[in-house]
Structures are given as C-alpha cells and as structure tokens.
Design a protein around this motif. Sequence first.
Motif, PDB file in Angstrom:
ATOM      1  N   LYS A 141      62.409  17.011  37.612  1.00 30.56           N
ATOM      2  CA  LYS A 141      62.155  18.340  38.452  1.00 30.56           C
ATOM      3  C   LYS A 141      62.014  17.724  39.923  1.00 30.56           C
ATOM      4  CE  LYS A 141      60.128  20.815  34.778  1.00 30.56           C
ATOM      5  NZ  LYS A 141      61.494  21.958  34.376  1.00 30.56           N
ATOM      6  N   LEU A 160      60.710  16.829  31.474  1.00 31.71           N
ATOM      7  CA  LEU A 160      60.930  17.613  30.048  1.00 31.71           C
ATOM      8  C   LEU A 160      61.417  18.816  30.049  1.00 31.71           C
ATOM      9  CD1 LEU A 160      57.396  16.579  28.422  1.00 31.71           C
ATOM     10  CD2 LEU A 160      59.531  16.828  27.427  1.00 31.71           C
ATOM     11  N   GLY A 161      60.975  19.688  29.038  1.00 27.39           N
ATOM     12  CA  GLY A 161      61.621  20.910  28.920  1.00 27.39           C
ATOM     13  C   GLY A 161      60.879  21.818  28.008  1.00 27.39           C
ATOM     14  N   GLU A 185      64.347  26.302  38.639  1.00 32.88           N
ATOM     15  CA  GLU A 185      65.081  25.097  38.122  1.00 32.88           C
ATOM     16  C   GLU A 185      66.563  25.561  37.362  1.00 32.88           C
ATOM     17  OE1 GLU A 185      63.898  23.511  34.201  1.00 32.88           O
ATOM     18  OE2 GLU A 185      63.623  25.266  33.228  1.00 32.88           O
ATOM     19  N   ASN A 222      68.974  24.056  33.818  1.00 31.83           N
ATOM     20  CA  ASN A 222      68.770  23.516  32.739  1.00 31.83           C
ATOM     21  C   ASN A 222      70.293  23.102  32.248  1.00 31.83           C
ATOM     22  OD1 ASN A 222      66.036  23.482  31.569  1.00 31.83           O
ATOM     23  ND2 ASN A 222      66.215  25.588  32.123  1.00 31.83           N
TER      24      ASN A 222
HETATM   25 MG    MG Z   1      63.896  23.153  32.234  1.00 38.51          MG
END
Ligand code: MG
Length: 352
Positions: free
Chosen positions: A133, A184-185, A309, A311
Amino acid sequence: MKKRIGLLYGGKSAEHEVSLSTARAVTGALNFEEYEVYPIFITTDGEWRRGERLEKPVSAIEELQFGDNTTILENNITDFLLDKNGNEVKFDVIFPLLHGTNGEDGTVQGLLEVLNLPYVGNGVLASSAGMDKVVMKQLFEIAGLPQVPYTYFIRSEWKNEQHAIIERCENNLNWPMFVKPANLGSSVGISKATDREQLVKAIEVALQYDRKIVVEQGIVAREVELAVLGNDYPEVSVPGEIKPVTDFYDYDSKYKDGSTALIIPAELPVETVASLKELAKRAFKAIDGSGLVRADFFVTTENNVYINEVNTMPGFTPVSMYPLLWQHTDVSYPELIDRLITLAIERYEEKQ
Ligand code: MG
Ligand code: ATP
Ligand code: MG
Ligand code: MG
C-alpha cells in the motif's frame, strides 16, 4: 487445437477458501470444447499438488483439493509442468486464481516469468506494487491521483520512536484513523482508531501481520469500485457501490455475514462517473497494470473522489464485484475469462 490452461489456486494466504470457490466457478465457465483444463492446487501449507486433467467442470470444491494420494511436488516446484507419466505438459497459459501473499504479490508471477510461461493478469511489478500500500500510494501520488492523507513506518521505527510516530499521526491526520498492514488484503489486520489509545492498539494488531504499517486519515464517504480490463488500452466498467452494514468493510462483511449490498451501477452524476473511469485507468497505468485490476474509491457527499487502492487479483467468483461489474457492462463471466486468457497470450507474444 485446444488451449491448455493450468488453473493455479488455493495458496498459503488467508484468502485460500475464496480462491477455491473461484477455481470451481472458473471450471464451470470455461468451455471444455475449447480448453484443456489442468488443476494445480497449492495447499494451506504451501505444497503444490497437481491433479489429473479435468474432463468437466467440478461440482464440489473437494474435487479440487484431490485426495492425499495425489502427487506432492515438494522436491521440485516445476514438476507441476509434468503429467503423471513424467512428460511435460505444454501449457498455453497459466491462470493464477490466488489472492494475497505468494499469489497476488508478484512472487508466483516471477516464477512463471522464469519458466517463460504466459499467465493471466498483472506482471511482477504491477503485482508487487499493488500489494504494498505504501509503494502504491507513492506511485499514485506521482501520477497526481487524489488520496487521503497518510503516513507510514516500519516495525523497528515503532520500537524506537513510538512517541514521534504518534505525534506525526496526530499532527498530520484527523481522527478517525485507519491502521493497515501494508501488504495484505481482505481487510485483514485493519482497524479504525478514534483516539490515541486505540491507535496504539491498532498499530500493535497491524504489526502482527506486517513489518510495514500505513496510517490513513479516515474519510466519511461512499465506497465505489470500478473494474479495469485490458493491456495497453484498458477498458473500464460501470461503477459499483458497496454498502456494508458494519462500521466499515471488514473481513466478516466481505466473506461471512453476506449482508453487504452491492449496487451496480452505482448512482452517481455522469461527471463523477466519467472522472472515476479516468482515474481508474490512470491508477492501472500508474502501477503498469496488465490484464485486470479493481480500482477502489471513496466518493464524498460533495462527489469529491479519492482513490483508496487497486487490487491486482480481485475477488473473482461470479458473485464478486469484479465479474459483476463486467456483467453489467455486457461482458459475461465466461466471456471475461476468455478475454483474460487472450490478453495473457497477447502480452506474452509481445514480449517475445
Ligand atoms: Mg486491497
Ligand atoms: P481488499 O483488498 O479486500 O479490497 P484491503 O485489505 O486492501 O481490502 P482497504 O480496501 O484498504 O483494505 O480497506 C478496507 C476497508 O476499510 C475499506 O473498504 C473501507 O471500508 C475501510 N477504509 C479503509 N481506509 C479507509 C479510510 N481512509 N477512510 C475510511 N474508511 C476506510
Ligand atoms: Mg485484495
Ligand atoms: Mg479494498
């Protein structure tokens, strides 16, 4: 000739189960007249297991986990390229359906690059930049994309300069703050803090998951996501809005309680939609994306837009936001899978 597809799924990350349901759904959507489908399963322990070529879509997830008697590829990871007689299977494309660590972060992509295999989705750089991030925010900053204020630090800095870090957060960011592990997610390790005590706790939680921590200014806003598809000339879907019933879109509201509403298309003024689409494309380019990304935004009541963000391997079951956004943009789930496979082969051929 049929194309040989290696479906790579499972994985060591917290998102293992999600990956399994995605793999099952993808076998249901692939046209078996057109594709030979080989399952490659990574267990939660990180063991690679190769299954027999699939004759038809799998109906139960257990079929994708094989039995204990399947070949475990612990000695040589590249054995997944061999059939049961030890002959090489010449894959036309590998389809990684992996989320998070060792799947979405460029590591598996690196392995596939070294093996000179075409693969679906983002390359090494975009995957790793999209996973971190901090790096992602820095690239967005350079690209001039609007973001909420943030700061970051690593574990050893927290140990030695805790007071200075708290001061930095308080001086630069308004409450509430969101504390996130950088890599992370699925909202794992993310907490919202409304005062100093909660901030310290939230940081301690996030440090259990990562050595690098991001602290962001919280924003009161709607959450809107767009799907990007393509390589050099990406297309963008209609926007979709997420309405969690919880305080924020946390892990349970993503995967457990099922009460989060997805509103597609999101109700927004045309100018806002146009600017979201343009920003989604710029975010894709900022990380040097290819194949697909889901770009997540905040939209305030005044329709100011901030990117949260991207992904690089978003949720991909037929009820996930990414495929649903395309469905509402006239690209069906099977068609989307075909497009991604074609994009993977095109990118590979361009590099040769
Ligand atoms: Mg994410
Ligand atoms: P995923 O990859 O599953 O989309 P993630 O783990 O990368 O999620 P984020 O999308 O950064 O995490 O944050 C998770 C959720 O936390 C957001 O969807 C939103 O509900 C909330 N959130 C995160 N940052 C902020 C912020 N600055 N202000 C308000 N809410 C936030
Ligand atoms: Mg994610
Ligand atoms: Mg998100």
